[in-house]
Motif scaffolding. Sequence first.
Motif, short mmCIF file in Angstrom:
data_model
loop_
_atom_site.label_atom_id
_atom_site.label_comp_id
_atom_site.label_asym_id
_atom_site.label_seq_id
_atom_site.Cartn_x
_atom_site.Cartn_y
_atom_site.Cartn_z
N GLU A 14 -2.59 -3.30 -7.32
CA GLU A 14 -2.68 -2.64 -6.01
C GLU A 14 -2.92 -1.14 -6.14
OE1 GLU A 14 -2.72 -3.93 -2.88
OE2 GLU A 14 -2.68 -5.95 -3.72
N GLN B 295 3.08 5.41 -5.18
CA GLN B 295 2.08 4.75 -4.33
C GLN B 295 1.33 5.79 -3.50
OE1 GLN B 295 4.90 1.76 -2.46
NE2 GLN B 295 3.18 0.43 -2.92
N ALA B 296 0.26 5.29 -2.87
CA ALA B 296 -0.50 6.03 -1.86
C ALA B 296 -1.22 7.27 -2.42
CB ALA B 296 0.37 6.38 -0.67
N ASN C 91 2.48 2.45 2.66
CA ASN C 91 2.06 3.13 3.89
C ASN C 91 3.12 4.05 4.47
OD1 ASN C 91 -0.58 2.37 4.03
ND2 ASN C 91 -0.17 0.49 5.16
N ASN D 262 -5.74 6.02 1.88
CA ASN D 262 -4.84 5.44 0.88
C ASN D 262 -5.68 4.70 -0.18
OD1 ASN D 262 -2.93 3.88 -0.52
ND2 ASN D 262 -1.60 3.81 1.28
N TRP E 110 0.81 -1.21 0.00
CA TRP E 110 0.00 0.00 0.00
C TRP E 110 0.85 1.27 0.00
CZ3 TRP E 110 -4.54 -0.85 4.06
CH2 TRP E 110 -5.29 -1.95 3.65
N ALA F 41 -4.97 2.39 -2.12
CA ALA F 41 -4.75 0.94 -2.05
C ALA F 41 -5.62 0.32 -0.96
CB ALA F 41 -3.27 0.65 -1.80
N HIS F 42 -5.74 1.02 0.15
CA HIS F 42 -6.62 0.61 1.24
C HIS F 42 -8.08 0.57 0.76
CE1 HIS F 42 -7.90 1.67 5.71
NE2 HIS F 42 -8.47 0.58 5.27
#
Lengths: 631, 631, 631
Positions: A491, B356-357, A180, A204, A178, A206-207
């Motif tokens: 993702e 990401q994120a 994070n 997020n 993710w 991805a979350h």
Amino acid sequence: MKRTLGTCYYPEHWPRTQWPDDARRMADLGLTWVRIGEFAWSLLEPSFGDYRWDWLDRAVDVLTDAGLSVVLGTPSATPPRWMLDRHPDMLAHDIEGRPRGFGSRRHYCFSHDGYRDDAARMAGQMAERYGDRIAAWQIDNEYGCHDTTVSYSPAARDAFRIWLKDRYGTVRNLNDAWGNIFWSMHYDSFDQIGLPNLTVTEPNPAHALAFRRFSSDQVIRWNAAQADAIRAHSDAPVSHNYMGRVTDFDHFETGRQMEIATWDSYPLGFLLDRVPGGDTAAFLRQGDPDFQAFHHDLYRSVGTGRWWIMEQQPGPVNWAPWNPAPLPGMVRLWSWEAFAHGAEAVCWFRWRQFPQAQEQQHAGLLRPDSSEAPGFAEAAQVARELADAPDVVPAQAPVALIFDYVSQWAWEVQPQGVGFDHFTLCFEMYRALRSLGLSVDILPPDTASLDGYALTLVPGLLAIGDPLRAAIDAAEGLVVTGPRTDLKTPELAIPVPMGPDLPGLAAMSTMEETFPPFAERHLWNGGKVTLWLEHLETSAQVVEATTDGVPVLIRSGKRLHLAGWPDLSAARRILRDLAHEAGLDVRDLPDGLRIRDTGNERFVFNYAAEPRSFDDHDLAPAGVLRLTRPS
Amino acid sequence: MKRTLGTCYYPEHWPRTQWPDDARRMADLGLTWVRIGEFAWSLLEPSFGDYRWDWLDRAVDVLTDAGLSVVLGTPSATPPRWMLDRHPDMLAHDIEGRPRGFGSRRHYCFSHDGYRDDAARMAGQMAERYGDRIAAWQIDNEYGCHDTTVSYSPAARDAFRIWLKDRYGTVRNLNDAWGNIFWSMHYDSFDQIGLPNLTVTEPNPAHALAFRRFSSDQVIRWNAAQADAIRAHSDAPVSHNYMGRVTDFDHFETGRQMEIATWDSYPLGFLLDRVPGGDTAAFLRQGDPDFQAFHHDLYRSVGTGRWWIMEQQPGPVNWAPWNPAPLPGMVRLWSWEAFAHGAEAVCWFRWRQFPQAQEQQHAGLLRPDSSEAPGFAEAAQVARELADAPDVVPAQAPVALIFDYVSQWAWEVQPQGVGFDHFTLCFEMYRALRSLGLSVDILPPDTASLDGYALTLVPGLLAIGDPLRAAIDAAEGLVVTGPRTDLKTPELAIPVPMGPDLPGLAAMSTMEETFPPFAERHLWNGGKVTLWLEHLETSAQVVEATTDGVPVLIRSGKRLHLAGWPDLSAARRILRDLAHEAGLDVRDLPDGLRIRDTGNERFVFNYAAEPRSFDDHDLAPAGVLRLTRPS
Amino acid sequence: MKRTLGTCYYPEHWPRTQWPDDARRMADLGLTWVRIGEFAWSLLEPSFGDYRWDWLDRAVDVLTDAGLSVVLGTPSATPPRWMLDRHPDMLAHDIEGRPRGFGSRRHYCFSHDGYRDDAARMAGQMAERYGDRIAAWQIDNEYGCHDTTVSYSPAARDAFRIWLKDRYGTVRNLNDAWGNIFWSMHYDSFDQIGLPNLTVTEPNPAHALAFRRFSSDQVIRWNAAQADAIRAHSDAPVSHNYMGRVTDFDHFETGRQMEIATWDSYPLGFLLDRVPGGDTAAFLRQGDPDFQAFHHDLYRSVGTGRWWIMEQQPGPVNWAPWNPAPLPGMVRLWSWEAFAHGAEAVCWFRWRQFPQAQEQQHAGLLRPDSSEAPGFAEAAQVARELADAPDVVPAQAPVALIFDYVSQWAWEVQPQGVGFDHFTLCFEMYRALRSLGLSVDILPPDTASLDGYALTLVPGLLAIGDPLRAAIDAAEGLVVTGPRTDLKTPELAIPVPMGPDLPGLAAMSTMEETFPPFAERHLWNGGKVTLWLEHLETSAQVVEATTDGVPVLIRSGKRLHLAGWPDLSAARRILRDLAHEAGLDVRDLPDGLRIRDTGNERFVFNYAAEPRSFDDHDLAPAGVLRLTRPS
Ligand SMILES: [Zn+2]
Ligand SMILES: [Zn+2]
Ligand SMILES: [Zn+2]
């Protein structure tokens, strides 16, 4: 195969003495199917374990005695009030965290183990008793209707943590997957992970996408529990009645669990409620000319060939913002359109209008006083025509369109520009194809072969998986990917090196832009790009570009990629040229006219409120033309 | 002073092996500043008390070794997940009373003592370790972003009661100050007083304004805790990076606690998100021609002269409704504009796009694959130009505009007409001044001297305090107050006798009207009054009036008062005449062209997407012209 | 009867020393009424049982000594803060389930027994002390204002269950009446029944309507408690001040409990806030030409002949979206219009503008500094004119319009098309009648005689009850029912056989359609049907039809039925013809001009901002013309 007709019937609404007459009138009308039972739990089991089968035994007898085949619904969409005493925590919670209470329907959370078990138990009981007497099963009713797939309940949270552990193995893997690290969002254990609602700013992505995958999986697991319970006692085919533009769970996956896919087609209700674009005023009493067809083609794929209309609108409904009556002829047209797209059966919802409760203003084939409602005569006409007509012969379409539920969730989570929506993008592509007279197959994202397709579109796909990549690689026809296809990992991260990674077409998107409707970008060749534009580094041929030189359509051999979202004008121009190149029979259809080709026939439908002509044929408003197709 | 460049860097996102190369490329680009650390708490202290400095030690070494100066951010905007286990009640609550949970950033309430102490502890730890090795500090990140200043948590309620006791001494005083007799709203003790949310109809405006003052004070107190903790160990200057159009706390007050004010300038993000008025379509890829400049001038004042851009947009962002790419040249233009307004440094957010994120679609100077993004070349151009150019020399502007955070809250609490907003009023005045080619200083409401200003505007000020009253009294230039200035007491009551109480100008407002946009009132001399009109009893000269005779601009000597909100046309006409009278160099600039005068130069910026000419100079789209100013 | 004037006064806002002067100025202005006390609970009883009558004793003395008659208000709309300590669960809950807290007014739930008892106790205490000294009572203040009739509190839920048991006797009856079989919504006991909020999709409309009936009954019961407590000690007439377009409880029922109905008339506030349709820009400073008159006629009926304006707008208010000042002359016009419709008294809100708290920007007759506000002079003019003018003589109007609160709730629960609203439908009919120069009586749905009415309209009535059915049967004038009249049972079900069941007119609605504003249906004779069209099977004469042949107005003798909602153009045409046939004096009034006939006079009012002529008379803007009516 002979096409068939049916209706949805609620014997529990009417005195037993009326049932035989109703059954006789159904049979006389030419119906062969009758769906019953899906909302009757409180009558079948008025308190826990106290089963009352007698009335249903009788109803099944009366209907089958009249020659009708029964589709029996499991009643899990309407748990009785006592079920809440048994499982006080069974309710779904909305995005604001509030329980969604008793008093209407679909008041349950897909993640609640106790209620899922009770629902499967009830399905098993019904299968045990009626498994040999009825012709088909329906599990539950309209999954996802009223936004009920996604639940933010404690039960969902607990199940999500288990699902995450299953998917990622360790918290460290999850943190890495993710990203994070971005805002110190690291978790130390799965038990710390919450649902992605009520965060300070956006969670997020991805979350959020993981939660949407989980929510879909819960529906699939729920459906499996009942399918298994039924199959322990019955060999009849199993089905579920899907809705229009419900995209919260992966219908392809539930579809694989059942023999038949059905859907509930309300052309007028949907027009005002959920059709993107289109001319609402012009089609107010006919429905959108492409919306039903899109779902016919989608659910044919979901049902891997076998599909029905389980609920067909016969007159005004009660639940759209406004509820007009169908233009005379449309009830017939909608039925024939379904058959032309391969439906095995069309069932009207509902036999008789019930004069109480939520849907009292929803028409049936009969009025509340048992007289014939306007839809009745059109149903009768379809029945007569069906008796005389040749069988509808299914055939693969020349054009394929990939539709993907996961991509729908991904772009809901991360639109990047207001209005970016996978369904809308696919539907606009479909509309452009249909306006050119083309028939279309809608395929899942794991399609492994594109054999026989002269043209395939892959718009807005989160990531191209291995089977589809191989299929594109092997395809003999033209394949158009994009816009926004294969720019992310599963993702919802940006791959490095950046995508798209396309077989046969070297391109990399170095930057993506979105822009508002009042700032569309013009193309050299006409039409516009709206909302989305990816900037490609490519060695391929640039076929289309914006007036300021940004490549919009690139090509290498039979592989093309769209870098922007074309408006209808640009999409039609581009697809017309490609279809022509592919040797397809392309025509510019006037507003409201649509074609569907089967194995041996060409159907022409007039959705317009005015007459239209097709070659030397005249079609009245709501007219249906059936031509023999040269083989 | 030489102007400088920098970037925001997240070493924690990338492998250590990449850091030296990144540092070298930054230095080669001509950057001298690098901000790090502000989101890295979960890496610096993965569980309570377990500090992990090694990676940050190394990052600071690598960067300083490359010749870069480090700005180190305290990470309190992103408390790690374990902090919530330590302080379960640390979250802010939204206006509906719900906790704003973990999963993004800024998940804390400014009133929570425990978390404030932990945040100060962390700041102190960092100062102790890095106090001598870094060049400047940043406390937290973007206070107030995502509406996080105002919290309706239990912690806020408890702190509010203490604050009220401190302000009013006795409940009786509070009841009197608020006029609680009005609807039997008397309190018997401070413990009975709640937050002004979820009342049946609007709460007492005095109650609401007190809560807004309190909420601002909590930010100031919070900031002080970290500033103190840092100063115990470090002499490096302290800063905070403010946002655009965040007005929920008094920046002038936090500004006094720190050496430098910085702000995060996202011209395209803000255009669609928070710019009042303006031609969005024309400036979609350039940003509003006045919005950045307004904030430059405001934060120059907040920083009492010392200010930076800490985050400069280098390409598309991810968080606006739509996210286009800057027009080529704008990344350069924005930088030069900041310098022209006195910025000491401009830092781009961010060095490299993290794939990401939440902000994965937010551009950096580098693409995710480390190639140069489009903004990189423009940054390089600015670096080259900076090396060759003369220093920018600060100078006082000829026009002053008073901006007041308390007035912003007051009119949010009591707009009296939809759309009455202090920021918007001040910004429209600023836009009118700028469209006339004028440079402006934005001053706080407690300004004690207007020396050197030929023209001062005081629009929409809740109440004129003593220092400003004395300054107006003593001013040699023209001073224009109003509309809606000094009509209330600081407790948001109507003074008796009624205001405005203006030095040198006898006037009393006997009635105030508001009206909708479709009912503007025309002026005899052209243009319109929109939204607001106060009815003045006055012995002064009436300079402007509505066509039905209501005075709109009155005058006595060099003091003027506006009774209505002028539209842009009326504002330009009135201000043009006054500026001309004051001997200023006034010109009617074409759309998109803007001027900024420094001590020795005149900068001209072309925000338009088309070429513009200025005297005998041609400016390309995004063009920057730098003229020597005759002294 | 002589018409009278008054004002609302808050002695508690001002020093005692000012009271005598205020009283004298009121009397000098020509006022005879003064309302006091309705928000003063925290001063009258600062803690439980600690009564402080001295200040009110003195205020009553001062006012009566000046010759004024006092209307004393019970203060239950503003329970003091200590009341919440006494009854922590007394607050209403909003539809999302949240308590609506202290800090403004009306913070109580009508279903809370404890607070109702305390409110009645206070009313009794006041009646005991002042019963002989004051001239009239007002109970509470503006029931329903700020959406306070309907509460979703635990107290409401518990009371609802008792109310249901009372109405239905057994749960089985309730299940049958609601059609709970529809979605397995059966209840096993009354204790299982919740409030109809926060359900997954819409609750059963019968459930929702029952809750709305209950909510209204709670207001009626609440009002009775105070009326009884007062009457135990006082013979003075009792009243309540209703609001404009508050329709959440049945005013006809509370009206029957009291001697006088009063209402609070804010023409400018309402215009922007709650008037359906109309030309907002043209009437911004005058108010809608029909909105006040509609309520005058409605509350004359609610008060069974006796009604007042208790709060008349004298200048700008503070609570509408925008708050302009009245056009000069309107304060006078509004007063005369009220008298022309039969008001016994007109009282201005308020004597003096209080410079603090929520309504500090709400004008009074005096400014905060005690000078005369603009409304004062117009009030004085009315007082002078009243002294000279003949008495206003009430008379029955020639046209009747049935208005029904229950129907309002029914169509809120089940609009079937966005915008279907009983108030709007009735108001548009009223507007059409008034634009033809007709005076109208508004009658309750249980009207038992239509004697003397040449024309009666019964639009949008849920179900025609027996008294009205008999009255229609016996009526000598024309009666027009519909659209959407008598198509439902009182339980909001469709009757079988279907309605409408009309005396003297054979018709059955077999299908109902709704459609959006952009899809209106044209009539052969001009004008359009909007939103609603019922399809009638009828043997009656078809007087009007849509261009595609659907009957819209049918007729048999003097009975007519409208099947669709006519737009203003169609409504005017149809009603003009019928009024002409009925021998009424019909005229096409220009925009803004309105007529009201009394027993001996014809009043003409000019709401336009431009001059208008009427026969050979010229009316200035805000002009009032008073003609002797030929008997
Ligand atoms: Zn359905
Ligand atoms: Zn930022
Ligand atoms: Zn009021």
